[in-house]
Write an enzyme that holds these catalytic residues in place. Structure first.
Site, PDB file in Angstrom:
ATOM      1  N   ASN A  37       0.816  -1.215   0.000  1.00  0.00           N
ATOM      2  CA  ASN A  37       0.000   0.000   0.000  1.00  0.00           C
ATOM      3  C   ASN A  37       0.853   1.270   0.000  1.00  0.00           C
ATOM      4  O   ASN A  37       1.690   1.473   0.871  1.00  0.00           O
ATOM      5  CB  ASN A  37      -0.909  -0.012   1.232  1.00  0.00           C
ATOM      6  CG  ASN A  37      -2.089   0.936   1.088  1.00  0.00           C
ATOM      7  OD1 ASN A  37      -2.336   1.496   0.015  1.00  0.00           O
ATOM      8  ND2 ASN A  37      -2.824   1.123   2.168  1.00  0.00           N
ATOM      9  N   HIS A 122     -13.566  -4.650  12.252  1.00  0.00           N
ATOM     10  CA  HIS A 122     -13.129  -3.336  12.690  1.00  0.00           C
ATOM     11  C   HIS A 122     -14.338  -2.468  13.037  1.00  0.00           C
ATOM     12  O   HIS A 122     -15.078  -2.045  12.148  1.00  0.00           O
ATOM     13  CB  HIS A 122     -12.356  -2.632  11.580  1.00  0.00           C
ATOM     14  CG  HIS A 122     -11.024  -3.233  11.289  1.00  0.00           C
ATOM     15  ND1 HIS A 122     -10.055  -2.583  10.570  1.00  0.00           N
ATOM     16  CD2 HIS A 122     -10.480  -4.430  11.630  1.00  0.00           C
ATOM     17  CE1 HIS A 122      -8.986  -3.351  10.462  1.00  0.00           C
ATOM     18  NE2 HIS A 122      -9.231  -4.478  11.100  1.00  0.00           N
ATOM     19  N   ARG A 147     -12.159  -5.341  16.704  1.00  0.00           N
ATOM     20  CA  ARG A 147     -11.166  -4.319  17.016  1.00  0.00           C
ATOM     21  C   ARG A 147     -11.874  -3.015  17.327  1.00  0.00           C
ATOM     22  O   ARG A 147     -12.798  -2.608  16.606  1.00  0.00           O
ATOM     23  CB  ARG A 147     -10.199  -4.128  15.840  1.00  0.00           C
ATOM     24  CG  ARG A 147      -8.972  -3.308  16.207  1.00  0.00           C
ATOM     25  CD  ARG A 147      -8.094  -3.040  14.995  1.00  0.00           C
ATOM     26  NE  ARG A 147      -8.599  -1.937  14.185  1.00  0.00           N
ATOM     27  CZ  ARG A 147      -7.894  -1.334  13.220  1.00  0.00           C
ATOM     28  NH1 ARG A 147      -6.666  -1.752  12.937  1.00  0.00           N
ATOM     29  NH2 ARG A 147      -8.417  -0.355  12.521  1.00  0.00           N
ATOM     30  N   TYR A 159      -6.144   7.409  13.252  1.00  0.00           N
ATOM     31  CA  TYR A 159      -5.984   6.154  12.537  1.00  0.00           C
ATOM     32  C   TYR A 159      -7.078   5.159  12.930  1.00  0.00           C
ATOM     33  O   TYR A 159      -7.392   4.987  14.109  1.00  0.00           O
ATOM     34  CB  TYR A 159      -4.614   5.518  12.838  1.00  0.00           C
ATOM     35  CG  TYR A 159      -4.572   4.065  12.441  1.00  0.00           C
ATOM     36  CD1 TYR A 159      -4.364   3.712  11.111  1.00  0.00           C
ATOM     37  CD2 TYR A 159      -4.819   3.058  13.368  1.00  0.00           C
ATOM     38  CE1 TYR A 159      -4.375   2.378  10.726  1.00  0.00           C
ATOM     39  CE2 TYR A 159      -4.830   1.727  12.996  1.00  0.00           C
ATOM     40  CZ  TYR A 159      -4.611   1.390  11.685  1.00  0.00           C
ATOM     41  OH  TYR A 159      -4.646   0.077  11.303  1.00  0.00           O
ATOM     42  N   ASP A 220      -5.467  -1.400  18.317  1.00  0.00           N
ATOM     43  CA  ASP A 220      -4.239  -1.153  17.571  1.00  0.00           C
ATOM     44  C   ASP A 220      -3.686   0.221  17.943  1.00  0.00           C
ATOM     45  O   ASP A 220      -4.324   1.238  17.696  1.00  0.00           O
ATOM     46  CB  ASP A 220      -4.540  -1.216  16.067  1.00  0.00           C
ATOM     47  CG  ASP A 220      -3.297  -1.053  15.205  1.00  0.00           C
ATOM     48  OD1 ASP A 220      -2.184  -0.948  15.754  1.00  0.00           O
ATOM     49  OD2 ASP A 220      -3.440  -1.050  13.961  1.00  0.00           O
ATOM     50  N   HIS A 222      -0.773   1.230  16.690  1.00  0.00           N
ATOM     51  CA  HIS A 222      -0.166   1.613  15.413  1.00  0.00           C
ATOM     52  C   HIS A 222       1.219   2.238  15.558  1.00  0.00           C
ATOM     53  O   HIS A 222       1.528   3.256  14.918  1.00  0.00           O
ATOM     54  CB  HIS A 222      -1.097   2.551  14.634  1.00  0.00           C
ATOM     55  CG  HIS A 222      -1.087   2.279  13.159  1.00  0.00           C
ATOM     56  ND1 HIS A 222      -0.659   3.200  12.231  1.00  0.00           N
ATOM     57  CD2 HIS A 222      -1.432   1.180  12.455  1.00  0.00           C
ATOM     58  CE1 HIS A 222      -0.749   2.678  11.014  1.00  0.00           C
ATOM     59  NE2 HIS A 222      -1.214   1.453  11.134  1.00  0.00           N
ATOM     60  N   GLU A 246      -2.190  -4.292  19.907  1.00  0.00           N
ATOM     61  CA  GLU A 246      -1.375  -4.447  18.689  1.00  0.00           C
ATOM     62  C   GLU A 246      -0.422  -3.289  18.481  1.00  0.00           C
ATOM     63  O   GLU A 246      -0.781  -2.126  18.693  1.00  0.00           O
ATOM     64  CB  GLU A 246      -2.322  -4.560  17.485  1.00  0.00           C
ATOM     65  CG  GLU A 246      -1.637  -4.661  16.142  1.00  0.00           C
ATOM     66  CD  GLU A 246      -2.626  -4.601  14.993  1.00  0.00           C
ATOM     67  OE1 GLU A 246      -2.171  -4.392  13.849  1.00  0.00           O
ATOM     68  OE2 GLU A 246      -3.838  -4.764  15.222  1.00  0.00           O
ATOM     69  N   GLU A 272       3.038  -6.467  11.540  1.00  0.00           N
ATOM     70  CA  GLU A 272       2.461  -6.291  10.207  1.00  0.00           C
ATOM     71  C   GLU A 272       3.446  -5.642   9.245  1.00  0.00           C
ATOM     72  O   GLU A 272       3.298  -5.767   8.032  1.00  0.00           O
ATOM     73  CB  GLU A 272       1.157  -5.498  10.261  1.00  0.00           C
ATOM     74  CG  GLU A 272       1.292  -4.040  10.618  1.00  0.00           C
ATOM     75  CD  GLU A 272      -0.061  -3.332  10.656  1.00  0.00           C
ATOM     76  OE1 GLU A 272      -0.183  -2.264  10.019  1.00  0.00           O
ATOM     77  OE2 GLU A 272      -0.985  -3.841  11.302  1.00  0.00           O
ATOM     78  N   ARG A 293       1.939 -10.921  13.347  1.00  0.00           N
ATOM     79  CA  ARG A 293       1.003 -10.168  12.522  1.00  0.00           C
ATOM     80  C   ARG A 293       1.346 -10.156  11.031  1.00  0.00           C
ATOM     81  O   ARG A 293       0.568  -9.647  10.230  1.00  0.00           O
ATOM     82  CB  ARG A 293       0.945  -8.720  13.023  1.00  0.00           C
ATOM     83  CG  ARG A 293       0.266  -8.566  14.362  1.00  0.00           C
ATOM     84  CD  ARG A 293      -1.244  -8.613  14.215  1.00  0.00           C
ATOM     85  NE  ARG A 293      -1.724  -7.427  13.525  1.00  0.00           N
ATOM     86  CZ  ARG A 293      -2.643  -7.433  12.560  1.00  0.00           C
ATOM     87  NH1 ARG A 293      -3.169  -8.568  12.140  1.00  0.00           N
ATOM     88  NH2 ARG A 293      -3.037  -6.309  12.003  1.00  0.00           N
ATOM     89  N   HIS A 322      -2.174  -9.931   9.521  1.00  0.00           N
ATOM     90  CA  HIS A 322      -2.672  -8.662   8.985  1.00  0.00           C
ATOM     91  C   HIS A 322      -3.597  -8.959   7.795  1.00  0.00           C
ATOM     92  O   HIS A 322      -3.241  -9.735   6.917  1.00  0.00           O
ATOM     93  CB  HIS A 322      -1.453  -7.855   8.535  1.00  0.00           C
ATOM     94  CG  HIS A 322      -1.724  -6.527   7.926  1.00  0.00           C
ATOM     95  ND1 HIS A 322      -2.193  -5.453   8.640  1.00  0.00           N
ATOM     96  CD2 HIS A 322      -1.539  -6.083   6.656  1.00  0.00           C
ATOM     97  CE1 HIS A 322      -2.287  -4.401   7.841  1.00  0.00           C
ATOM     98  NE2 HIS A 322      -1.903  -4.756   6.627  1.00  0.00           N
ATOM     99  N   ASP A 326      -6.097  -3.533   2.261  1.00  0.00           N
ATOM    100  CA  ASP A 326      -4.922  -3.271   1.425  1.00  0.00           C
ATOM    101  C   ASP A 326      -4.179  -4.560   1.097  1.00  0.00           C
ATOM    102  O   ASP A 326      -3.172  -4.539   0.387  1.00  0.00           O
ATOM    103  CB  ASP A 326      -3.985  -2.235   2.055  1.00  0.00           C
ATOM    104  CG  ASP A 326      -3.362  -2.687   3.362  1.00  0.00           C
ATOM    105  OD1 ASP A 326      -3.642  -3.817   3.809  1.00  0.00           O
ATOM    106  OD2 ASP A 326      -2.598  -1.897   3.956  1.00  0.00           O
ATOM    107  N   GLU A 349      -7.352 -11.160  10.827  1.00  0.00           N
ATOM    108  CA  GLU A 349      -7.985  -9.864  10.589  1.00  0.00           C
ATOM    109  C   GLU A 349      -8.843  -9.960   9.329  1.00  0.00           C
ATOM    110  O   GLU A 349      -8.427 -10.543   8.330  1.00  0.00           O
ATOM    111  CB  GLU A 349      -6.918  -8.786  10.418  1.00  0.00           C
ATOM    112  CG  GLU A 349      -7.478  -7.384  10.251  1.00  0.00           C
ATOM    113  CD  GLU A 349      -6.397  -6.318  10.242  1.00  0.00           C
ATOM    114  OE1 GLU A 349      -6.737  -5.133  10.356  1.00  0.00           O
ATOM    115  OE2 GLU A 349      -5.196  -6.679  10.120  1.00  0.00           O
ATOM    116  N   TRP A 412       3.311   7.118  11.799  1.00  0.00           N
ATOM    117  CA  TRP A 412       1.915   6.986  11.391  1.00  0.00           C
ATOM    118  C   TRP A 412       1.506   5.531  11.525  1.00  0.00           C
ATOM    119  O   TRP A 412       0.563   5.177  12.074  1.00  0.00           O
ATOM    120  CB  TRP A 412       1.699   7.439   9.938  1.00  0.00           C
ATOM    121  CG  TRP A 412       0.250   7.362   9.594  1.00  0.00           C
ATOM    122  CD1 TRP A 412      -0.705   8.325   9.839  1.00  0.00           C
ATOM    123  CD2 TRP A 412      -0.438   6.269   9.000  1.00  0.00           C
ATOM    124  NE1 TRP A 412      -1.949   7.886   9.428  1.00  0.00           N
ATOM    125  CE2 TRP A 412      -1.818   6.615   8.912  1.00  0.00           C
ATOM    126  CE3 TRP A 412      -0.069   5.019   8.537  1.00  0.00           C
ATOM    127  CZ2 TRP A 412      -2.785   5.761   8.369  1.00  0.00           C
ATOM    128  CZ3 TRP A 412      -1.031   4.168   8.007  1.00  0.00           C
ATOM    129  CH2 TRP A 412      -2.368   4.544   7.920  1.00  0.00           C
TER     130      TRP A 412
END
Length: 412
Positions: A37, A122, A147, A159, A220, A222, A246, A272, A293, A322, A326, A349, A412
């Site tokens: 992605n 999610h 999640r 996010y 998550d 992130h 996560e 991930e 992940r 993961h 994407d 997921e 990010w």
């Protein structure tokens, strides 16, 4: 059975995907996912310019030899672009082998270890009431693990939070989170860690109070926290019995996970952005994580992820691959087939791809009872429509850049 041709197909039915199509000299076709992605064309070029010429004339059944040839033979090992390209080849060859055998792929990986693969969806909302609506929708659809992501007061964009509430499975208005936006430059978002750490525990307290103890809850972070911040978050969430927490901190510094582990009993999932067993070596051996992940698409394919999970099994670490949108339906199908066979499968997921994406890729796996099960079709169970894919050309897209309140670039 020799590889006669290999074609790299980039399509964007709502978001960008990289697909490798391998055709043998007797007409058997296999598909692999090489989507990365925000850097899709890097993988497409790696495949087209460097890998495809090496495949022509090779034995399509020699999956392990081809994997080692592409990994060791290039000298420049690992990295997301290289491993996504190898994953596309590996998955396509497994698809071919299973089709020739006349069996669904999981049967070649050892057969079914379970009836279906538990998945998590999610749920998100800009505030708690909107989050509750999303959780209810997922429970009504049959999800047993969810999640939880929510907006943070004072931040415009966070996010994992959908712009609108989720609808039902199969509805194109459903949350199909696509952070990579079509723009000349990446979008810039803001982040405030202290505000986040104050807010998240109250969200989980509210969710547990509303929905009880039976539903499995995940979250998550992130990669946005320092080790001490991650430890603080894990400890503060212990009363709410998370299935996992996560990506609490960037794990390139694997010592960081030792610090977090010593301060919380909340289960940890990570990886991930990892793409080889070497990224996990210390984390697994020292049991600093509970779930792996890495997706098949970014970690060298079915052959590679199976090796990671065999190593993880020695230390009672489970899979948690993961699998947002994407990863193409090809990558998801590969994960479900491997998940069916793995003894140390944990959870998968699962975000439902848009209707346009499903029309292009034609997945046949089935969601029911809170889990996914592959079809009994030979191979992966994918029916890729090249003509329809050609109607959706690539569109440049970037993942966002994150900044702290003072303007510093942050993870990010």
């Amino acid at each position: 059975m020799l590889i006669e041709r290999a074609d790299v197909i980039v399509t964007s039915p709502g978001r960008n995907f990289v697909t490798l199509k391998i055709t043998t000299d007797d007409g058997v076709v296999g598909y692999g996912d090489g989507t990365l992605n925000g850097r899709e064309l890097a993988v497409a070029s790696y495949l087209t310019d460097h890998v495809v010429p090496l495949l022509i004339g090779r034995d399509a059944h020699a999956i392990e030899d081809t994997w080692q040839y592409l990994y060791r033979g290039a000298y420049w090992r690992r990295g997301p672009v290289t491993m996504a390209a190898i994953a596309a080849v590996d998955t396509a060859l497994w698809d071919i082998k299973a089709k020739v055998a006349g069996l669904p792929l999981y049967q070649l990986l050892g057969g079914a270890s379970r009836e279906r693969c538990l998945v998590y969806g999610h749920a998100s909302g800009k505030d708690v009431p909107e989050l509750f609506d999303s959780v209810r929708a997922h429970l009504e659809e049959g999800f047993r693990a969810i999640r939880i992501q929510t907006g943070v007061p004072g931040l415009d964009s966070v996010y994992g939070v959908a712009s609108s509430a989720a609808a039902s499975i199969g509805d194109d208005t459903r949350y199909d989170y696509e952070p990579a936006r079509r723009s000349a430059l990446p979008a810039e978002e803001s982040w405030d860690t202290r505000a986040y750490l104050r807010h998240v525990p109250s969200v989980f307290e509210a969710v547990r109070g509303e929905f009880g103890e039976d539903v499995a809850l995940l979250h998550d972070a992130h990669h946005r926290l320092t080790p001490i911040q991650a430890a603080k978050l894990g400890k503060s969430l212990e009363p709410y019995d998370l299935f996992w927490l996560e990506d609490v901190t960037p794990a390139e510094n694997q010592e960081a996970l030792r610090w977090v582990r010593h301060h919380t009993t909340t289960p940890l999932a990570i990886g991930e952005v990892f793409n080889s067993v070497w990224d996990y070596q210390h984390l697994i051996r020292e049991q600093l994580i509970d779930y792996v992940r890495s997706p098949i698409t970014h970690a060298g394919g079915i052959s590679s992820v199976r090796r990671i999970m065999d190593y993880a099994a020695m230390y009672q670490v489970k899979s948690g691959m993961h699998g947002p949108t994407d990863v193409s339906p090809i990558g998801l199908a590969a994960a479900v087939h491997l998940g069916m066979a793995l003894h140390n499968f944990g959870i998968q997921e699962y975000m439902v791809h848009s209707e346009r994406t499903r029309e292009v890729f034609g997945p046949t796996h089935e969601f029911a009872g809170g889990g996914l099960r592959p079809s009994e079709e030979p191979g992966l169970g994918i029916h890729f429509d090249e003509a329809l894919a050609a109607e959706h050309p690539y569109e440049r897209a970037y993942l966002p850049v994150n900044r702290l309140p003072d303007g510093t670039v942050h993870d990010w």
